[in-house]
Design a protein around this motif. Structure first.
Motif, PDB file in Angstrom:
ATOM      1  N   TRP A  30      24.427  51.501  56.947  1.00 36.02           N
ATOM      2  CA  TRP A  30      23.132  51.227  56.320  1.00 36.02           C
ATOM      3  C   TRP A  30      23.068  49.792  55.788  1.00 36.02           C
ATOM      4  O   TRP A  30      22.085  49.076  55.978  1.00 36.02           O
ATOM      5  CB  TRP A  30      22.911  52.241  55.202  1.00 36.02           C
ATOM      6  CG  TRP A  30      21.792  51.933  54.263  1.00 36.02           C
ATOM      7  CD1 TRP A  30      21.852  51.189  53.111  1.00 36.02           C
ATOM      8  CD2 TRP A  30      20.425  52.363  54.371  1.00 36.02           C
ATOM      9  NE1 TRP A  30      20.635  51.144  52.501  1.00 36.02           N
ATOM     10  CE2 TRP A  30      19.733  51.851  53.250  1.00 36.02           C
ATOM     11  CE3 TRP A  30      19.742  53.130  55.292  1.00 36.02           C
ATOM     12  CZ2 TRP A  30      18.388  52.097  53.037  1.00 36.02           C
ATOM     13  CZ3 TRP A  30      18.393  53.375  55.084  1.00 36.02           C
ATOM     14  CH2 TRP A  30      17.734  52.860  53.978  1.00 36.02           C
ATOM     15  N   ARG A  37      18.494  50.267  59.376  1.00 35.63           N
ATOM     16  CA  ARG A  37      17.895  50.544  58.072  1.00 35.63           C
ATOM     17  C   ARG A  37      16.372  50.574  58.169  1.00 35.63           C
ATOM     18  O   ARG A  37      15.722  51.451  57.592  1.00 35.63           O
ATOM     19  CB  ARG A  37      18.361  49.480  57.072  1.00 35.63           C
ATOM     20  CG  ARG A  37      17.947  49.736  55.645  1.00 35.63           C
ATOM     21  CD  ARG A  37      18.694  48.815  54.681  1.00 35.63           C
ATOM     22  NE  ARG A  37      18.499  47.404  54.962  1.00 35.63           N
ATOM     23  CZ  ARG A  37      19.446  46.584  55.452  1.00 35.63           C
ATOM     24  NH1 ARG A  37      20.655  47.037  55.723  1.00 35.63           N
ATOM     25  NH2 ARG A  37      19.180  45.305  55.667  1.00 35.63           N
ATOM     26  N   GLU A  41      14.097  53.904  57.396  1.00 39.20           N
ATOM     27  CA  GLU A  41      13.122  53.923  56.306  1.00 39.20           C
ATOM     28  C   GLU A  41      11.697  54.058  56.827  1.00 39.20           C
ATOM     29  O   GLU A  41      10.887  54.775  56.226  1.00 39.20           O
ATOM     30  CB  GLU A  41      13.258  52.658  55.469  1.00 39.20           C
ATOM     31  CG  GLU A  41      14.515  52.623  54.619  1.00 39.20           C
ATOM     32  CD  GLU A  41      14.431  51.579  53.522  1.00 39.20           C
ATOM     33  OE1 GLU A  41      13.971  50.459  53.814  1.00 39.20           O
ATOM     34  OE2 GLU A  41      14.826  51.892  52.379  1.00 39.20           O
ATOM     35  N   ARG A  45       9.490  57.185  55.556  1.00 43.13           N
ATOM     36  CA  ARG A  45       8.320  56.885  54.734  1.00 43.13           C
ATOM     37  C   ARG A  45       7.038  57.312  55.429  1.00 43.13           C
ATOM     38  O   ARG A  45       6.116  57.846  54.789  1.00 43.13           O
ATOM     39  CB  ARG A  45       8.272  55.391  54.433  1.00 43.13           C
ATOM     40  CG  ARG A  45       9.312  54.933  53.416  1.00 43.13           C
ATOM     41  CD  ARG A  45       9.318  53.419  53.288  1.00 43.13           C
ATOM     42  NE  ARG A  45      10.238  52.965  52.252  1.00 43.13           N
ATOM     43  CZ  ARG A  45      10.585  51.705  52.058  1.00 43.13           C
ATOM     44  NH1 ARG A  45      10.078  50.754  52.846  1.00 43.13           N
ATOM     45  NH2 ARG A  45      11.420  51.374  51.091  1.00 43.13           N
ATOM     46  N   PRO A  51      11.979  57.496  48.608  1.00 45.82           N
ATOM     47  CA  PRO A  51      13.401  57.137  48.711  1.00 45.82           C
ATOM     48  C   PRO A  51      14.331  58.164  48.077  1.00 45.82           C
ATOM     49  O   PRO A  51      15.417  58.439  48.599  1.00 45.82           O
ATOM     50  CB  PRO A  51      13.461  55.787  47.997  1.00 45.82           C
ATOM     51  CG  PRO A  51      12.111  55.192  48.226  1.00 45.82           C
ATOM     52  CD  PRO A  51      11.159  56.355  48.151  1.00 45.82           C
ATOM     53  N   TYR A  54      14.735  60.915  50.788  1.00 46.53           N
ATOM     54  CA  TYR A  54      15.377  60.665  52.075  1.00 46.53           C
ATOM     55  C   TYR A  54      16.704  59.916  51.984  1.00 46.53           C
ATOM     56  O   TYR A  54      17.513  59.966  52.919  1.00 46.53           O
ATOM     57  CB  TYR A  54      14.430  59.938  53.034  1.00 46.53           C
ATOM     58  CG  TYR A  54      14.043  58.523  52.673  1.00 46.53           C
ATOM     59  CD1 TYR A  54      14.959  57.466  52.768  1.00 46.53           C
ATOM     60  CD2 TYR A  54      12.744  58.211  52.306  1.00 46.53           C
ATOM     61  CE1 TYR A  54      14.590  56.160  52.476  1.00 46.53           C
ATOM     62  CE2 TYR A  54      12.366  56.911  52.002  1.00 46.53           C
ATOM     63  CZ  TYR A  54      13.288  55.890  52.093  1.00 46.53           C
ATOM     64  OH  TYR A  54      12.932  54.599  51.810  1.00 46.53           O
ATOM     65  N   ARG A  55      16.985  59.234  50.889  1.00 48.08           N
ATOM     66  CA  ARG A  55      18.205  58.429  50.845  1.00 48.08           C
ATOM     67  C   ARG A  55      19.508  59.232  50.897  1.00 48.08           C
ATOM     68  O   ARG A  55      20.522  58.716  51.361  1.00 48.08           O
ATOM     69  CB  ARG A  55      18.190  57.497  49.636  1.00 48.08           C
ATOM     70  CG  ARG A  55      17.264  56.304  49.859  1.00 48.08           C
ATOM     71  CD  ARG A  55      17.667  55.105  49.050  1.00 48.08           C
ATOM     72  NE  ARG A  55      16.992  53.902  49.539  1.00 48.08           N
ATOM     73  CZ  ARG A  55      17.263  52.686  49.117  1.00 48.08           C
ATOM     74  NH1 ARG A  55      18.191  52.510  48.185  1.00 48.08           N
ATOM     75  NH2 ARG A  55      16.631  51.653  49.606  1.00 48.08           N
TER      76      ARG A  55
END
Length: 287
Positions: A30, A37, A41, A45, A51, A54-55
């Protein structure tokens, strides 16, 4: 080859240690890869997740990769059932008892490699093998490793060809079962465009064709990865998509229903979905 020897060596490392190393690997990739990345994202999104939701998938994706040597090449005779809890398995068993076959639809989420191995170990001796389509890995060094993971008691692979699909239909008509990842982008000509989290995604028609031609019941399934050392949970639930049994339903309507089922599961745990996968790519030659 070095990579094959490395995989075989790692297959003897305790699974919990590999998971910890995998989580660090996920964050390392990442941090080092901007393109990885951005795609990760952008897709998470666009699907409507924050975040904080999903992080956790950053570490989960690395963990998924690090689990493979143990799952594929662990010492002979070492099973997996002691690691797995079951949720909704009565639904799966009742569907098998009906004798019309079962198709398990599972997204790229959690530990999908564990699904085949745990089903084979628990149900193979009494219900017959899990039969699935299998395409050899494109990388030459990886092909024998992947093949060995499919060559286990209770698992049977058939080729990704017309003859393989026909074999799978016969298995389902005979009351057998299979598992398919329908959020995988199919080759050109084997899918239709259907919404996935509000964006057009090229979606396979294979699952709906199998269901319509065999009369098999379709269930949703995913294997949740618990915190390190706590194992996994296998989840089953109804798809609730009449389009998959209706032979007059359009391919687009059936694909839309399949994607809605995948979305339902992913919303339960976005932190274990493979957001790095290029779900919205266009097959070569597609306008």
């Amino acid at each position: 080859m070095f990579m094959v020897r490395l995989f075989r060596l790692l297959g003897h490392v305790p699974l919990s240690l590999m998971q910890r190393l995998g989580a660090m690997l996920g964050w390392l990739v990442w941090l080092l890869s901007g393109s990885y990345r951005r795609r990760f994202e952008d897709q998470a999104r666009a699907a409507g997740f924050t975040p904080s939701q999903y992080r956790p998938a950053i570490a989960a994706i690395g963990t998924m990769v690090a689990e493979l040597p143990w799952l594929w090449l662990r010492p002979s005779g070492q099973g997996v059932l002691h690691l797995v809890r079951w949720d909704g398995e009565a639904l799966f068993e009742d569907a098998l008892d009906a004798g019309k076959g079962v198709i398990l639809a599972l997204p790229h989420m959690g530990c999908w490699e564990m699904i085949g191995q745990s089903l084979a170990e628990r149900y193979g001796p009494t219900r017959g093998p899990l039969v699935a389509l299998y395409r050899p890995a494109r990388k030459a060094w990886l092909a024998p490793l992947v093949a060995s993971s499919r060559d286990r008691p209770g698992l049977k692979a058939v080729p990704t060809s017309v003859s393989g699909v026909r074999s799978l239909i016969r298995v389902l008509r005979g009351g057998g079962y299979t598992a398919i990842l329908p959020d995988q982008v199919p080759p050109l000509g084997q899918g239709v465009w259907a919404p996935f989290f509000g964006r057009p995604a090229y979606t396979m028609t294979l699952l709906s064709r199998l269901a319509q031609q065999s009369g098999a019941r379709v269930l949703l399934c995913w294997c949740e990865r618990l915190p390190v050392g706590e194992g996994y949970v296998m989840h089953f639930e109804s798809m609730d998509a009449p389009e998959l049994q209706n032979t007059s339903a359009s391919a687009e309507a059936a694909a839309t229903a399949v994607n809605a089922g995948m979305e339902r599961l992913i919303r339960r745990c976005p932190g274990q979905y493979l957001w790095s996968y290029a779900r919205y790519k266009q097959p070569a030659g597609e306008a």
